[in-house]
Scaffold this motif. Structure first.
Motif, PDB file in Angstrom:
ATOM      1  N   ARG A 160       0.980  -1.342  -0.150  1.00  0.00           N
ATOM      2  CA  ARG A 160      -0.130  -0.022  -0.053  1.00  0.00           C
ATOM      3  C   ARG A 160       0.683   1.225  -0.056  1.00  0.00           C
ATOM      4  O   ARG A 160       0.726   2.138  -0.658  1.00  0.00           O
ATOM      5  CB  ARG A 160      -0.662  -0.042   1.179  1.00  0.00           C
ATOM      6  CG  ARG A 160      -2.198  -0.956   1.044  1.00  0.00           C
ATOM      7  CD  ARG A 160      -3.058  -0.429   1.991  1.00  0.00           C
ATOM      8  NE  ARG A 160      -2.710  -0.154   3.577  1.00  0.00           N
ATOM      9  CZ  ARG A 160      -2.873  -0.783   4.262  1.00  0.00           C
ATOM     10  NH1 ARG A 160      -3.113  -2.041   4.410  1.00  0.00           N
ATOM     11  NH2 ARG A 160      -2.422  -0.386   5.627  1.00  0.00           N
ATOM     12  N   MET A 161       1.991   1.180   0.674  1.00  0.00           N
ATOM     13  CA  MET A 161       2.757   2.469   0.984  1.00  0.00           C
ATOM     14  C   MET A 161       3.556   2.507  -0.416  1.00  0.00           C
ATOM     15  O   MET A 161       3.706   3.909  -0.780  1.00  0.00           O
ATOM     16  CB  MET A 161       3.939   2.184   1.861  1.00  0.00           C
ATOM     17  CG  MET A 161       3.379   2.079   3.425  1.00  0.00           C
ATOM     18  SD  MET A 161       2.400   3.808   3.812  1.00  0.00           S
ATOM     19  CE  MET A 161       3.580   4.923   4.207  1.00  0.00           C
ATOM     20  N   SER A 162       3.948   1.638  -1.073  1.00  0.00           N
ATOM     21  CA  SER A 162       4.615   1.577  -2.286  1.00  0.00           C
ATOM     22  C   SER A 162       3.734   2.188  -3.527  1.00  0.00           C
ATOM     23  O   SER A 162       3.955   3.121  -4.164  1.00  0.00           O
ATOM     24  CB  SER A 162       5.372   0.494  -2.708  1.00  0.00           C
ATOM     25  OG  SER A 162       4.529  -0.464  -2.993  1.00  0.00           O
ATOM     26  N   ARG A 163       2.489   1.788  -3.415  1.00  0.00           N
ATOM     27  CA  ARG A 163       1.732   2.017  -4.372  1.00  0.00           C
ATOM     28  C   ARG A 163       1.142   3.473  -4.239  1.00  0.00           C
ATOM     29  O   ARG A 163       1.174   4.374  -5.281  1.00  0.00           O
ATOM     30  CB  ARG A 163       0.330   1.266  -4.314  1.00  0.00           C
ATOM     31  CG  ARG A 163       0.292   0.249  -5.058  1.00  0.00           C
ATOM     32  CD  ARG A 163      -1.230  -0.163  -5.439  1.00  0.00           C
ATOM     33  NE  ARG A 163      -2.066  -0.585  -4.347  1.00  0.00           N
ATOM     34  CZ  ARG A 163      -2.109  -1.566  -3.290  1.00  0.00           C
ATOM     35  NH1 ARG A 163      -1.328  -2.495  -3.718  1.00  0.00           N
ATOM     36  NH2 ARG A 163      -2.709  -1.393  -2.314  1.00  0.00           N
ATOM     37  N   SER A 164       1.080   4.091  -2.933  1.00  0.00           N
ATOM     38  CA  SER A 164       0.980   5.451  -2.571  1.00  0.00           C
ATOM     39  C   SER A 164       2.107   6.431  -3.208  1.00  0.00           C
ATOM     40  O   SER A 164       1.992   7.388  -3.605  1.00  0.00           O
ATOM     41  CB  SER A 164       0.721   5.613  -1.192  1.00  0.00           C
ATOM     42  OG  SER A 164       0.582   6.999  -0.841  1.00  0.00           O
ATOM     43  N   PHE A 165       3.350   5.846  -2.739  1.00  0.00           N
ATOM     44  CA  PHE A 165       4.552   6.582  -3.106  1.00  0.00           C
ATOM     45  C   PHE A 165       4.604   6.535  -4.824  1.00  0.00           C
ATOM     46  O   PHE A 165       4.963   7.805  -5.409  1.00  0.00           O
ATOM     47  CB  PHE A 165       5.549   5.916  -2.555  1.00  0.00           C
ATOM     48  CG  PHE A 165       7.082   6.542  -3.089  1.00  0.00           C
ATOM     49  CD1 PHE A 165       7.450   7.739  -2.400  1.00  0.00           C
ATOM     50  CD2 PHE A 165       7.768   6.135  -4.106  1.00  0.00           C
ATOM     51  CE1 PHE A 165       8.511   8.292  -2.895  1.00  0.00           C
ATOM     52  CE2 PHE A 165       8.843   6.597  -4.530  1.00  0.00           C
ATOM     53  CZ  PHE A 165       9.191   7.768  -3.940  1.00  0.00           C
ATOM     54  N   ASN A 166       4.234   5.564  -5.534  1.00  0.00           N
ATOM     55  CA  ASN A 166       4.626   5.468  -6.877  1.00  0.00           C
ATOM     56  C   ASN A 166       3.386   6.190  -7.778  1.00  0.00           C
ATOM     57  O   ASN A 166       3.654   6.594  -8.816  1.00  0.00           O
ATOM     58  CB  ASN A 166       4.383   4.025  -7.484  1.00  0.00           C
ATOM     59  CG  ASN A 166       5.814   3.329  -6.888  1.00  0.00           C
ATOM     60  OD1 ASN A 166       6.885   3.689  -6.668  1.00  0.00           O
ATOM     61  ND2 ASN A 166       5.503   1.852  -6.794  1.00  0.00           N
TER      62      ASN A 166
END
Length: 191
Positions: free
Chosen positions: A113-119
């Protein structure tokens, strides 16, 4: 190894924050450190939905207040016979692996979830063949010679783009680098 070091640094930062809240002056920090550690170990983490204590020992802590004023869990454990108490401890040990697996799964979902938000905010950079670029000089490199030395070196030409944002660069005289580099420390050079 770097992931472990990052986790330790994050834990130390959190413990310092907790300690600052508890201590007015810096003279009594050593007296409050055990309480700060207890708070850190018994607070549920967002990333795992579990406390660090639970992940290590498989059960929640018995805080000092529960010893003085027994909770329902303590009362139930004291009324068990030795055989039943041993069996319940064994069952709790069997649950540790399941709790740890749940924490690992939740941690992976949280990281996704964090990487999707960052990406969502990341703009991919495209480099064309023959384009001029500069390469960042990192502090551990021999080229980094102090505070007033340049941060970038080059220009270089993009010789070839590889999968996974890797580039093969060439010197301005046409000599191709033998190794590819990540495109993160590379920026476009405008003449």
């Amino acid at each position: 190894m770097t992931q472990i070091n990052g986790a330790v640094e994050a834990a130390n930062k959190n413990i310092k924050k907790i300690r600052k809240k508890m201590v007015e002056n810096h003279k009594q920090w050593h007296e409050k450190l055990p309480f700060a550690l207890l708070e850190y170990r018994t607070t549920v983490r967002t990333s795992t939905r579990a406390t660090p204590y639970l992940l290590v020992y498989g059960t929640e802590t018995v805080i000092p207040a529960e010893v003085e004023v027994p909770s329902l869990r303590i009362i139930q454990e004291t009324k068990l016979s030795d055989a039943k108490w041993i069996r319940s401890c064994y069952e709790q040990l069997a649950l540790i692996d399941r709790k740890r697996m749940n924490a690992i799964c939740h941690s992976q979902l949280y990281q996704n979830r964090m990487s999707r938000s960052f990406n969502k905010r990341v703009r991919p950079r495209q480099f064309a063949l023959g384009q001029l670029v500069l390469k960042r000089i990192f502090p551990h490199q021999d080229e980094a010679k102090g505070k007033f030395s340049p941060n970038w070196q080059g220009p270089y030409m993009v010789h070839r783009g590889l999968t996974g944002r890797a580039l093969i660069l060439a010197e301005m005289d046409g000599e191709v680098w033998p190794k590819s580099i990540n495109s993160d420390p590379v920026k476009r050079y405008y003449v």
